[in-house]
Design a protein around this motif. Sequence first.
Motif, PDB file in Angstrom:
ATOM      1  N   TYR A  32       3.573 -33.426  33.465  1.00 36.17           N
ATOM      2  CA  TYR A  32       4.648 -32.754  32.732  1.00 36.17           C
ATOM      3  C   TYR A  32       4.033 -31.645  31.892  1.00 36.17           C
ATOM      4  O   TYR A  32       3.041 -31.862  31.178  1.00 36.17           O
ATOM      5  CB  TYR A  32       5.383 -33.764  31.843  1.00 36.17           C
ATOM      6  CG  TYR A  32       6.429 -33.133  30.957  1.00 36.17           C
ATOM      7  CD1 TYR A  32       6.296 -33.131  29.587  1.00 36.17           C
ATOM      8  CD2 TYR A  32       7.549 -32.519  31.512  1.00 36.17           C
ATOM      9  CE1 TYR A  32       7.233 -32.541  28.777  1.00 36.17           C
ATOM     10  CE2 TYR A  32       8.501 -31.918  30.712  1.00 36.17           C
ATOM     11  CZ  TYR A  32       8.340 -31.940  29.335  1.00 36.17           C
ATOM     12  OH  TYR A  32       9.282 -31.355  28.545  1.00 36.17           O
ATOM     13  N   SER A  93       1.057 -33.548  29.708  1.00 36.23           N
ATOM     14  CA  SER A  93       1.070 -34.989  29.421  1.00 36.23           C
ATOM     15  C   SER A  93       1.161 -35.767  30.730  1.00 36.23           C
ATOM     16  O   SER A  93       1.509 -35.218  31.782  1.00 36.23           O
ATOM     17  CB  SER A  93       2.230 -35.372  28.511  1.00 36.23           C
ATOM     18  OG  SER A  93       3.425 -35.515  29.250  1.00 36.23           O
ATOM     19  N   GLY A  95       3.079 -38.590  30.958  1.00 33.09           N
ATOM     20  CA  GLY A  95       4.279 -39.409  30.952  1.00 33.09           C
ATOM     21  C   GLY A  95       4.116 -40.608  30.031  1.00 33.09           C
ATOM     22  O   GLY A  95       3.162 -41.350  30.149  1.00 33.09           O
ATOM     23  N   TYR A  96       5.068 -40.805  29.116  1.00 30.84           N
ATOM     24  CA  TYR A  96       5.030 -41.889  28.141  1.00 30.84           C
ATOM     25  C   TYR A  96       3.713 -41.899  27.375  1.00 30.84           C
ATOM     26  O   TYR A  96       3.128 -42.923  27.097  1.00 30.84           O
ATOM     27  CB  TYR A  96       5.294 -43.255  28.778  1.00 30.84           C
ATOM     28  CG  TYR A  96       6.764 -43.463  29.032  1.00 30.84           C
ATOM     29  CD1 TYR A  96       7.317 -43.121  30.249  1.00 30.84           C
ATOM     30  CD2 TYR A  96       7.588 -43.943  28.028  1.00 30.84           C
ATOM     31  CE1 TYR A  96       8.672 -43.275  30.470  1.00 30.84           C
ATOM     32  CE2 TYR A  96       8.949 -44.089  28.240  1.00 30.84           C
ATOM     33  CZ  TYR A  96       9.487 -43.765  29.462  1.00 30.84           C
ATOM     34  OH  TYR A  96      10.823 -43.900  29.679  1.00 30.84           O
ATOM     35  N   SER A  97       3.244 -40.700  27.089  1.00 31.37           N
ATOM     36  CA  SER A  97       2.031 -40.582  26.283  1.00 31.37           C
ATOM     37  C   SER A  97       2.201 -39.374  25.369  1.00 31.37           C
ATOM     38  O   SER A  97       3.288 -38.840  25.231  1.00 31.37           O
ATOM     39  CB  SER A  97       0.808 -40.414  27.178  1.00 31.37           C
ATOM     40  OG  SER A  97       0.848 -39.180  27.856  1.00 31.37           O
ATOM     41  N   THR A  98       1.146 -38.972  24.731  1.00 36.21           N
ATOM     42  CA  THR A  98       1.229 -37.828  23.837  1.00 36.21           C
ATOM     43  C   THR A  98       1.022 -36.534  24.609  1.00 36.21           C
ATOM     44  O   THR A  98       0.504 -36.527  25.722  1.00 36.21           O
ATOM     45  CB  THR A  98       0.176 -37.937  22.738  1.00 36.21           C
ATOM     46  OG1 THR A  98      -1.109 -38.055  23.348  1.00 36.21           O
ATOM     47  CG2 THR A  98       0.431 -39.162  21.868  1.00 36.21           C
ATOM     48  N   LEU A  99       1.452 -35.435  24.010  1.00 36.70           N
ATOM     49  CA  LEU A  99       1.230 -34.102  24.573  1.00 36.70           C
ATOM     50  C   LEU A  99      -0.113 -33.572  24.093  1.00 36.70           C
ATOM     51  O   LEU A  99      -0.484 -33.761  22.943  1.00 36.70           O
ATOM     52  CB  LEU A  99       2.327 -33.138  24.117  1.00 36.70           C
ATOM     53  CG  LEU A  99       3.725 -33.299  24.705  1.00 36.70           C
ATOM     54  CD1 LEU A  99       4.703 -32.377  23.981  1.00 36.70           C
ATOM     55  CD2 LEU A  99       3.713 -32.999  26.192  1.00 36.70           C
ATOM     56  N   PHE A 101      -1.890 -29.973  23.568  1.00 36.91           N
ATOM     57  CA  PHE A 101      -1.496 -28.572  23.475  1.00 36.91           C
ATOM     58  C   PHE A 101      -2.686 -27.637  23.688  1.00 36.91           C
ATOM     59  O   PHE A 101      -3.830 -27.963  23.340  1.00 36.91           O
ATOM     60  CB  PHE A 101      -0.913 -28.289  22.090  1.00 36.91           C
ATOM     61  CG  PHE A 101       0.470 -28.831  21.899  1.00 36.91           C
ATOM     62  CD1 PHE A 101       0.661 -30.136  21.472  1.00 36.91           C
ATOM     63  CD2 PHE A 101       1.577 -28.041  22.130  1.00 36.91           C
ATOM     64  CE1 PHE A 101       1.932 -30.647  21.291  1.00 36.91           C
ATOM     65  CE2 PHE A 101       2.857 -28.539  21.958  1.00 36.91           C
ATOM     66  CZ  PHE A 101       3.034 -29.845  21.530  1.00 36.91           C
ATOM     67  N   GLY A 102      -2.386 -26.456  24.236  1.00 38.16           N
ATOM     68  CA  GLY A 102      -3.341 -25.361  24.219  1.00 38.16           C
ATOM     69  C   GLY A 102      -3.391 -24.775  22.813  1.00 38.16           C
ATOM     70  O   GLY A 102      -2.591 -25.139  21.944  1.00 38.16           O
TER      71      GLY A 102
END
Lengths: 111, 114
Positions: A32, A93, A95-99, A101-102
């Motif tokens: 994602y 990510s 899925g069902y975890s944290t993002l 980021f750049g």
Amino acid sequence: GENVEQHPSTLSVQEGDSAVIKCTYSDSASNYFPWYKQELGKGPQLIIDIRSNVGEKKDQRIAVTLNKTAKHFSLHITETQPEDSAVYFCAASKGYSTLTFGKGTMLLVSP
Amino acid sequence: SQTIHQWPATLVQPVGSPLSLECTVEGTSNPNLYWYRQAAGRGLQLLFYSVGIGQISSEVPQNLSASRPQDRQFILSSKKLLLSDSGFYLCARRRAGGRTDTQYFGPGTRLTVL
């Protein structure tokens, strides 16, 4: 863990030109990929996102492309306008975890 | 709507003073909530996230702590602020339902430690 690299850090374009921001990710399990726009002094706002089962997604003047093999994705803005000036962040990510980021790209659109 | 409120909007605190930032969410039950810090106007650093009342995961060890006393309330605290704690603090929530990790951000709190 996941690592997201974003380029360029700053991008200056003339009004009406196109702008492209590129991101690469390290974890092949990531599925994602959202993009956020942050105006000065405000929280980031989701502008478009893509899931790994799709290669491209468009919404008016913005589009995102994803290359899973190369593990990179890009944001394309056409017919840029001064109000597009902001900092843009990509993220990934699994899925069902944290993002993850750049570090962001500051886009400057000159009239 | 699923609105995020952050309070206060701006804060100036002396070094060594305590801190309490509040985030409240409307329109959704049992949301995943997140605290981020943004220093120097650019990158987003995840500090804490919570999947429910009393459940806190820390991503970065430091002098900050987080608590979730109620379903829709997430609090960021410190007993003694450092100069390096200055920054823009953002609360975010995960989109209800769905299979993606879409996050929506609040308006942020600008903290200056002098």
